[in-house]
Design a protein around this motif. Structure first.
Motif, PDB file in Angstrom:
ATOM      1  N   ILE A 140       0.786  -1.056  -0.029  1.00 37.69           N
ATOM      2  CA  ILE A 140      -0.081   0.032  -0.145  1.00 37.69           C
ATOM      3  C   ILE A 140       0.863   1.369  -0.033  1.00 37.69           C
ATOM      4  O   ILE A 140       0.448   2.408  -0.649  1.00 37.69           O
ATOM      5  N   VAL A 159      -5.668  -4.019   0.326  1.00 40.50           N
ATOM      6  CA  VAL A 159      -4.829  -4.969  -0.807  1.00 40.50           C
ATOM      7  C   VAL A 159      -5.540  -6.150  -0.971  1.00 40.50           C
ATOM      8  O   VAL A 159      -6.087  -6.751  -0.355  1.00 40.50           O
ATOM      9  N   SER A 200      -3.907  -2.572  -4.846  1.00 41.93           N
ATOM     10  CA  SER A 200      -4.455  -1.656  -4.116  1.00 41.93           C
ATOM     11  C   SER A 200      -5.688  -0.937  -4.376  1.00 41.93           C
ATOM     12  O   SER A 200      -6.075  -0.767  -5.653  1.00 41.93           O
TER      13      SER A 200
END
Ligand code: ZN
Ligand code: ZN
Length: 121
Positions: A60, A81, A100
């Protein structure tokens, strides 16, 4: 030294030699079974171990925006995620298999892929 020295089985009252770790073959089985009783879902524990949080945080950080929204030209901060190929279907946690996503995109994709594991990952 290819072999570890043999030790006696650690099970109380058992005098046999340990074959693996610290128990003889028979008691290793007993201990494995005992261990598994405490793991309600060993498969998912293995899948989402402690390392997942680290992988997720790192991913992330490298991909701070929702990749789905980005495709549509929107800039939404990523909150989750996603595994493109779910772990339950043989996927892994390598960067190539991760995405993401913001919460909205993640729940949409999870619903579309029918991933019954849907634990928010
Ligand atoms: Zn034993
Ligand atoms: Zn999104």
């Amino acid at each position: 030294m290819p072999y570890k020295p043999k030790r006696p089985c650690a099970y109380p009252g058992c005098g046999r030699l340990a074959v693996r770790e610290q128990y003889c073959a028979e008691h290793q089985k007993v201990m494995d079974k005992r261990y598994n009783q405490y793991e309600r879902d060993p498969a998912s524990n293995k899948r989402y171990g402690r390392s997942w949080k680290r992988i997720r945080d790192r991913y992330i950080k490298a991909h701070p925006l929702c990749e789905e929204c980005q495709k549509q030209g929107k800039l939404t901060p990523a909150e989750e995620v996603h595994h493109i190929l779910p772990l339950s279907k043989g996927g892994n946690s390598n960067a190539e298999n991760l995405m993401s996503l913001c919460k909205a995109c993640h729940s949409r994709i999870t619903a579309e892929s029918g991933d019954r594991w849907g634990k928010g990952y």
